[in-house]
Scaffold this motif. Structure first.
Motif, PDB file in Angstrom:
ATOM      1  N   ASP A  42       0.859  -1.209   0.023  1.00 25.12           N
ATOM      2  CA  ASP A  42      -0.060  -0.033  -0.018  1.00 25.12           C
ATOM      3  C   ASP A  42       0.893   1.076  -0.161  1.00 25.12           C
ATOM      4  O   ASP A  42       0.365   2.496  -0.282  1.00 25.12           O
ATOM      5  CB  ASP A  42      -0.874  -0.141   1.283  1.00 25.12           C
ATOM      6  CG  ASP A  42      -2.236  -1.041   0.991  1.00 25.12           C
ATOM      7  OD1 ASP A  42      -2.517  -1.325  -0.127  1.00 25.12           O
ATOM      8  OD2 ASP A  42      -3.016  -1.108   2.029  1.00 25.12           O
ATOM      9  N   ALA A  43       2.265   1.323   0.361  1.00 22.98           N
ATOM     10  CA  ALA A  43       2.968   2.357   0.159  1.00 22.98           C
ATOM     11  C   ALA A  43       3.107   2.783  -0.981  1.00 22.98           C
ATOM     12  O   ALA A  43       3.350   4.123  -1.214  1.00 22.98           O
ATOM     13  CB  ALA A  43       4.299   2.061   0.867  1.00 22.98           C
ATOM     14  N   CYS A  44       3.001   2.090  -2.166  1.00 21.65           N
ATOM     15  CA  CYS A  44       2.963   2.662  -3.511  1.00 21.65           C
ATOM     16  C   CYS A  44       1.906   2.242  -4.471  1.00 21.65           C
ATOM     17  O   CYS A  44       1.482   2.612  -5.325  1.00 21.65           O
ATOM     18  CB  CYS A  44       4.153   1.926  -4.168  1.00 21.65           C
ATOM     19  SG  CYS A  44       4.431   0.286  -4.262  1.00 21.65           S
ATOM     20  N   THR A  45       1.051   1.159  -4.010  1.00 21.68           N
ATOM     21  CA  THR A  45      -0.094   0.617  -4.686  1.00 21.68           C
ATOM     22  C   THR A  45      -1.349   0.578  -3.960  1.00 21.68           C
ATOM     23  O   THR A  45      -2.127   0.032  -4.340  1.00 21.68           O
ATOM     24  CB  THR A  45       0.070  -0.860  -5.104  1.00 21.68           C
ATOM     25  OG1 THR A  45       0.220  -1.925  -4.129  1.00 21.68           O
ATOM     26  CG2 THR A  45       1.453  -1.010  -5.838  1.00 21.68           C
ATOM     27  N   ALA A  46      -1.563   1.512  -2.997  1.00 21.34           N
ATOM     28  CA  ALA A  46      -2.771   1.588  -2.347  1.00 21.34           C
ATOM     29  C   ALA A  46      -3.875   2.064  -3.431  1.00 21.34           C
ATOM     30  O   ALA A  46      -3.676   3.033  -4.132  1.00 21.34           O
ATOM     31  CB  ALA A  46      -2.752   2.440  -1.267  1.00 21.34           C
ATOM     32  N   GLY A  47      -5.075   1.613  -2.988  1.00 22.31           N
ATOM     33  CA  GLY A  47      -6.335   2.245  -3.827  1.00 22.31           C
ATOM     34  C   GLY A  47      -7.101   1.268  -4.754  1.00 22.31           C
ATOM     35  O   GLY A  47      -8.130   1.370  -5.110  1.00 22.31           O
ATOM     36  N   SER A  48      -6.456   0.035  -4.604  1.00 27.76           N
ATOM     37  CA  SER A  48      -7.301  -1.024  -5.218  1.00 27.76           C
ATOM     38  C   SER A  48      -8.408  -1.490  -4.307  1.00 27.76           C
ATOM     39  O   SER A  48      -8.752  -1.230  -3.219  1.00 27.76           O
ATOM     40  CB  SER A  48      -6.421  -2.420  -5.664  1.00 27.76           C
ATOM     41  OG  SER A  48      -6.215  -3.075  -4.236  1.00 27.76           O
ATOM     42  N   VAL A  49      -9.614  -2.208  -5.063  1.00 23.60           N
ATOM     43  CA  VAL A  49     -10.647  -2.737  -3.949  1.00 23.60           C
ATOM     44  C   VAL A  49     -10.663  -4.187  -3.910  1.00 23.60           C
ATOM     45  O   VAL A  49     -10.681  -4.976  -5.152  1.00 23.60           O
ATOM     46  CB  VAL A  49     -11.854  -2.265  -4.727  1.00 23.60           C
ATOM     47  CG1 VAL A  49     -13.181  -3.077  -3.798  1.00 23.60           C
ATOM     48  CG2 VAL A  49     -12.147  -0.888  -4.822  1.00 23.60           C
ATOM     49  N   GLY A  50     -10.289  -4.660  -3.050  1.00 26.68           N
ATOM     50  CA  GLY A  50     -10.154  -6.208  -2.765  1.00 26.68           C
ATOM     51  C   GLY A  50      -8.774  -6.827  -3.257  1.00 26.68           C
ATOM     52  O   GLY A  50      -8.681  -8.019  -3.254  1.00 26.68           O
ATOM     53  N   MET A  51      -7.835  -6.086  -3.833  1.00 24.13           N
ATOM     54  CA  MET A  51      -6.463  -6.603  -4.203  1.00 24.13           C
ATOM     55  C   MET A  51      -5.458  -6.182  -3.319  1.00 24.13           C
ATOM     56  O   MET A  51      -4.416  -6.433  -3.535  1.00 24.13           O
ATOM     57  CB  MET A  51      -6.347  -6.302  -5.663  1.00 24.13           C
ATOM     58  CG  MET A  51      -7.059  -7.155  -6.542  1.00 24.13           C
ATOM     59  SD  MET A  51      -6.539  -8.988  -6.540  1.00 24.13           S
ATOM     60  CE  MET A  51      -4.551  -8.795  -7.220  1.00 24.13           C
ATOM     61  N   GLY A  52      -5.341  -5.423  -2.333  1.00 25.82           N
ATOM     62  CA  GLY A  52      -4.308  -5.104  -1.590  1.00 25.82           C
ATOM     63  C   GLY A  52      -3.734  -5.863  -1.162  1.00 25.82           C
ATOM     64  O   GLY A  52      -2.321  -6.011  -1.213  1.00 25.82           O
ATOM     65  N   THR A  53      -4.167  -7.101  -0.451  1.00 28.32           N
ATOM     66  CA  THR A  53      -3.221  -8.297   0.027  1.00 28.32           C
ATOM     67  C   THR A  53      -2.636  -8.828  -0.898  1.00 28.32           C
ATOM     68  O   THR A  53      -1.552  -9.231  -0.927  1.00 28.32           O
ATOM     69  CB  THR A  53      -4.144  -9.056   0.969  1.00 28.32           C
ATOM     70  OG1 THR A  53      -4.832  -8.156   2.054  1.00 28.32           O
ATOM     71  CG2 THR A  53      -3.557 -10.114   1.437  1.00 28.32           C
ATOM     72  N   SER A  54      -3.344  -9.202  -2.081  1.00 29.51           N
ATOM     73  CA  SER A  54      -2.653  -9.986  -3.163  1.00 29.51           C
ATOM     74  C   SER A  54      -1.508  -9.134  -3.714  1.00 29.51           C
ATOM     75  O   SER A  54      -0.515  -9.807  -4.042  1.00 29.51           O
ATOM     76  CB  SER A  54      -3.939 -10.444  -4.353  1.00 29.51           C
ATOM     77  OG  SER A  54      -4.798 -11.191  -3.765  1.00 29.51           O
TER      78      SER A  54
END
Length: 409
Positions: free
Chosen positions: A299-311
């Motif tokens: 999330d430090a660089c790719t935050a903002g997805s819906v349901g894909m943060g962990t993946s």
């Protein structure tokens, strides 16, 4: 031996530490919290991230820790189910819920337990980074300064590493709503964990704008026989102290004051909870995820997805560690290769909620009713999978290299 400092011990940080140890790196993980944080929201593992779990050898443990969710149901103002979507409706990785859902804290524990030799430093954080040609001297809030060969910020959407190392070269794109998550078990003395009668179903109850904010909803979902609660509300950003948990709870209580259904019991549970989390949903955009000997992950660089943060965190950790191993610890080619492989994958999985924040948090009773009617019709057509699911292709849209030969035997 290359010594890497990882900032953040949620999912991305421990996953990166796991892989770096497999390739023979020394790894230190620093985390602001006083210890591993339990609970957290239910998180999905989708697509290529499942391959990463397989290669870590922890898939069986993750599946054994499944929350037990069977689907999601929308409720009307009387608490009656108006729409039901079982987990299998859109495929194992698609749709609102994947068939692997696990609490963030459970996944973190499994990953941490799977790696030996990782140094964890809790109750501390980075305050300064001084990069030289042959390393980075790191100053900490509590510990003495130390020198590392590389630093990776896996410290979330409010990343301290990003703030210190990237000189404002990013922007946070606001998504229009706040969210809170907490344990909602034992809402009344003598009741079991499933006091809300979920029976394996997530229940979504929507409310129109009120109490000074826009559309609102509460989501109850099962977790190992118990219940967790989530609250979302639209509107302008609310000013709050990130360390003042009681103050954050007051914000949520004020937003939901006077509402019906199970909201009063949920608020009672919120006040009792000791794992409350509150934030603003944003998307992070930046031209580069690395600078010198510092890189960002999750999330430090790719935050903002819906349901894909962990993946994205799991896949990113796998690729970043593998590229560092392939480059023999040389950060410049490793970080460049990591970003070149991961950025298209992250962009492919930045799908937003259907209808955006307004579709997720309708501001009027009419719009809530209209959304329900549309969902009922839509679920009977082939278009449903395209609009509400259909992410199976995106979640598998990365070719994962096989770094196995780089592992230390």
């Amino acid at each position: 031996m290359t010594h890497v400092l990882v900032s953040g011990a949620s999912i991305a940080g421990p996953a990166l530490a796991f892989w770096l140890r497999r390739y023979g790196f020394d790894v230190t993980v620093v985390e602001r919290s006083p210890g591993p944080r339990p609970g957290g929201q239910g998180i999905d593992v989708r697509g290529a991230a499942r391959t990463v779990l397989d290669r870590m050898g922890i898939t069986d443990q993750v599946r054994a820790a499944h929350t037990g969710v069977r689907g999601i149901a929308y409720l009307d103002s009387a608490g009656r189910r108006t729409v039901e979507m079982p987990t299998e409706m859109f495929g194992h990785s698609g749709g609102v819920i994947a068939d692997i859902e696990i609490l963030r804290g459970d996944l973190m524990r499994i990953i941490m337990d799977a790696a030996d030799g990782v140094e964890y430093v809790f109750d501390d954080s980075i305050t300064a980074l001084d990069e030289q040609p042959d390393g980075v001297t790191v100053t900490f809030e509590r510990s003495a300064p130390r020198r590392f060969d590389a630093v990776v910020g896996a410290d979330g959407v409010f990343s301290t590493t990003r703030r210190l190392a990237f000189d404002g070269a990013w922007r946070a794109v606001d998504s229009g709503y706040h969210r809170a998550v907490f344990t909602a078990d034992a809402v009344e003395p003598g009741q079991g964990g499933d006091a809300f009668g979920l029976d394996g179903w997530e229940l979504l109850y929507s409310m129109p704008k009120g109490n000074g904010v826009g559309g609102r909803n509460v989501l109850l979902y099962p977790a190992h026989g118990g219940t967790r609660g989530m609250v979302h509300f639209a509107g302008d950003p609310v000013t709050y102290d990130r360390r003042d948990i009681a103050g954050q709870k007051r914000i949520v209580a004020d937003v939901l004051a006077g509402e019906g259904w199970e909201v009063p019991r949920l608020l009672d549970a919120m006040w009792r909870s000791d794992d409350f989390y509150f934030d603003r949903h944003v998307k992070i955009e930046m031209p580069s995820w690395h600078r010198g000997r510092v890189a960002l992950l999750g999330d430090a660089c790719t935050a903002g997805s819906v349901g894909m943060g962990t993946s994205l965190a799991l896949v990113g950790a796998y690729v970043l560690a593998g590229e560092l191993a392939r480059a023999g610890g040389d950060t410049e080619p490793a970080f460049a290769a990591y970003e070149a492989r991961m950025r298209p994958y992250a962009q492919a999985n930045m799908q937003q909620l259907p209808g955006g924040a307004r579709g997720f948090l309708p501001p009027s009773r009419f719009e809530i009713t209209a959304r329900t009617a549309m969902m009922r019709v839509l679920l009977k057509t082939p278009i449903a999978r395209l609009m509400l699911g259909g992410i199976d292709k995106a979640v598998d849209s990365i070719a994962l290299p096989d770094y196995a030969t780089l592992a230390v035997r």
